[in-house]
Design a protein around this motif. Structure first.
Motif, PDB file in Angstrom:
ATOM      1  N   ASN A 194      -7.144   5.002  -5.690  1.00 10.74           N
ATOM      2  CA  ASN A 194      -7.790   4.733  -4.414  1.00 10.74           C
ATOM      3  C   ASN A 194      -6.989   3.756  -3.563  1.00 10.74           C
ATOM      4  O   ASN A 194      -6.889   3.927  -2.336  1.00 10.74           O
ATOM      5  CB  ASN A 194      -9.203   4.198  -4.655  1.00 10.74           C
ATOM      6  CG  ASN A 194     -10.193   5.299  -4.935  1.00 10.74           C
ATOM      7  OD1 ASN A 194     -10.745   5.898  -4.024  1.00 10.74           O
ATOM      8  ND2 ASN A 194     -10.412   5.598  -6.201  1.00 10.74           N
ATOM      9  N   ALA A 198      -5.396   4.393   0.238  1.00 10.11           N
ATOM     10  CA  ALA A 198      -5.649   3.525   1.381  1.00 10.11           C
ATOM     11  C   ALA A 198      -4.347   2.967   1.953  1.00 10.11           C
ATOM     12  O   ALA A 198      -4.168   2.904   3.177  1.00 10.11           O
ATOM     13  CB  ALA A 198      -6.580   2.381   0.971  1.00 10.11           C
ATOM     14  N   GLN A 201      -2.430   5.152   4.403  1.00  8.24           N
ATOM     15  CA  GLN A 201      -2.939   5.161   5.774  1.00  8.24           C
ATOM     16  C   GLN A 201      -2.627   3.844   6.485  1.00  8.24           C
ATOM     17  O   GLN A 201      -2.255   3.843   7.672  1.00  8.24           O
ATOM     18  CB  GLN A 201      -4.441   5.415   5.740  1.00  8.24           C
ATOM     19  CG  GLN A 201      -4.795   6.773   5.147  1.00  8.24           C
ATOM     20  CD  GLN A 201      -6.265   6.932   4.852  1.00  8.24           C
ATOM     21  OE1 GLN A 201      -7.054   7.185   5.773  1.00  8.24           O
ATOM     22  NE2 GLN A 201      -6.647   6.779   3.582  1.00  8.24           N
ATOM     23  N   LEU A 202      -2.748   2.737   5.775  1.00  2.00           N
ATOM     24  CA  LEU A 202      -2.463   1.438   6.383  1.00  2.00           C
ATOM     25  C   LEU A 202      -0.992   1.278   6.762  1.00  2.00           C
ATOM     26  O   LEU A 202      -0.670   0.638   7.772  1.00  2.00           O
ATOM     27  CB  LEU A 202      -2.853   0.312   5.413  1.00  2.00           C
ATOM     28  CG  LEU A 202      -4.326  -0.045   5.298  1.00  2.00           C
ATOM     29  CD1 LEU A 202      -4.543  -1.006   4.127  1.00  2.00           C
ATOM     30  CD2 LEU A 202      -4.827  -0.680   6.595  1.00  2.00           C
TER      31      LEU A 202
END
Length: 279
Positions: A194, A198, A201-202
């Motif tokens: 996970n 994330a 995308q960051l």
């Protein structure tokens, strides 16, 4: 049955494994896919980490080898990196300590000037049949080493990672199909999957990619040092291919994700599970 029943004290030694694992020492041939890059690999003294270090060096990358205290194993990894004509930097220390994570990154920047590839691979697991047998200390340490270290390493590396950089976390088939006797380990591997999704995308606006590899049963010192001998004897039999994988069979996934060939691959999780699907 693929290997005899055996047991070691954690974290285990490569030289005592029977049969000896294949890290690609004789089989991996590079083709310049990582030429001129600088890589940090944690848990690189043995197992998957060693196989990745050998492959990266033969693809043209310099490698910082982060490890706990298995000095003989780490020196052997460094030997293979140097034999490939690349620079090997050895940095021991416990990554459960955030300060050690930052020290690893500082050493890489001092030696290489930047970090193009970060592979967070160091991990621990222990087998328990009852939740009550998992001590608070073991729970906290497993989270700290397997999961939190990935965050601290990434946070420290980012200011030194140029566009085109690649972050790779080692997840596991356990993230989707948790083994009940490996509860803390299962939780951390799901967290890595996970967190990597994330991060993808960051970090996209910076041109930095983040992906993870989800190995299945791979034959490394972690297995006989954290499982009962009878489990070791049958290790890998649950895979569709009916055997454990070798570290050398996992390393190509890490090479691909680190290379410029994967320039549009971010947020992915690559299964290397011997045929068991992941979601």
């Amino acid at each position: 049955m693929n290997q005899p029943a055996q047991q070691q004290q954690p974290p285990g030694e490569t030289g005592r494994l029977e049969p000896r694992p294949d890290h690609g020492e004789e089989s991996y041939h590079g083709s310049g896919r990582l030429a001129g890059k600088a890589a940090v690999i944690t848990g690189a003294d043995s197992g998957i980490g060693r196989a990745v270090a050998i492959a990266y060096a033969r693809e043209g990358a310099d490698v910082l080898i982060s490890y706990l205290d298995e000095h003989d194993d780490a020196r052997e990894t460094a030997h293979w990196v140097e034999q490939a004509g690349r620079k090997a930097v050895l940095v021991p220390g416990d990554l459960a300590d955030p300060a050690r994570c930052r020290a690893v990154i500082d050493a890489a920047v001092a030696e290489f000037g930047r970090i193009d590839i970060l592979v967070s691979n160091a991990a621990q697991q222990m087998t328990h049949d009852k939740v009550e047998d998992i001590s608070d200390e073991e729970w906290d340490r497993t989270i700290a080493l397997n999961l939190s270290a990935f965050f601290y390493l990434t946070k420290a590396a980012l200011p030194n990672m140029p566009p085109g950089g690649s972050i790779i976390g080692t997840s596991s088939v356990n993230s989707d199909s948790p083994t009940p006797t490996l509860l803390p380990y299962d939780v951390t591997k799901a967290g890595i999957a996970n967190m990597t999704a994330a991060l993808a995308q960051l970090l996209a606006p910076r041109g930095i990619r983040a992906n993870s590899v989800a190995p299945g049963p791979i034959w490394t010192p972690l297995i006989p040092s954290t499982m009962p001998p009878e489990h070791v004897e049958s290790f890998g039999s649950s895979a569709a291919l009916d055997r454990p994988g070798q570290p050398a069979e996992v390393a190509p996934a890490y090479v691909m994700l680190a290379s410029d060939e994967a320039s549009y691959i971010s947020g992915a999780r690559i299964a290397v599970t011997g045929g068991k699907p992941i979601l």
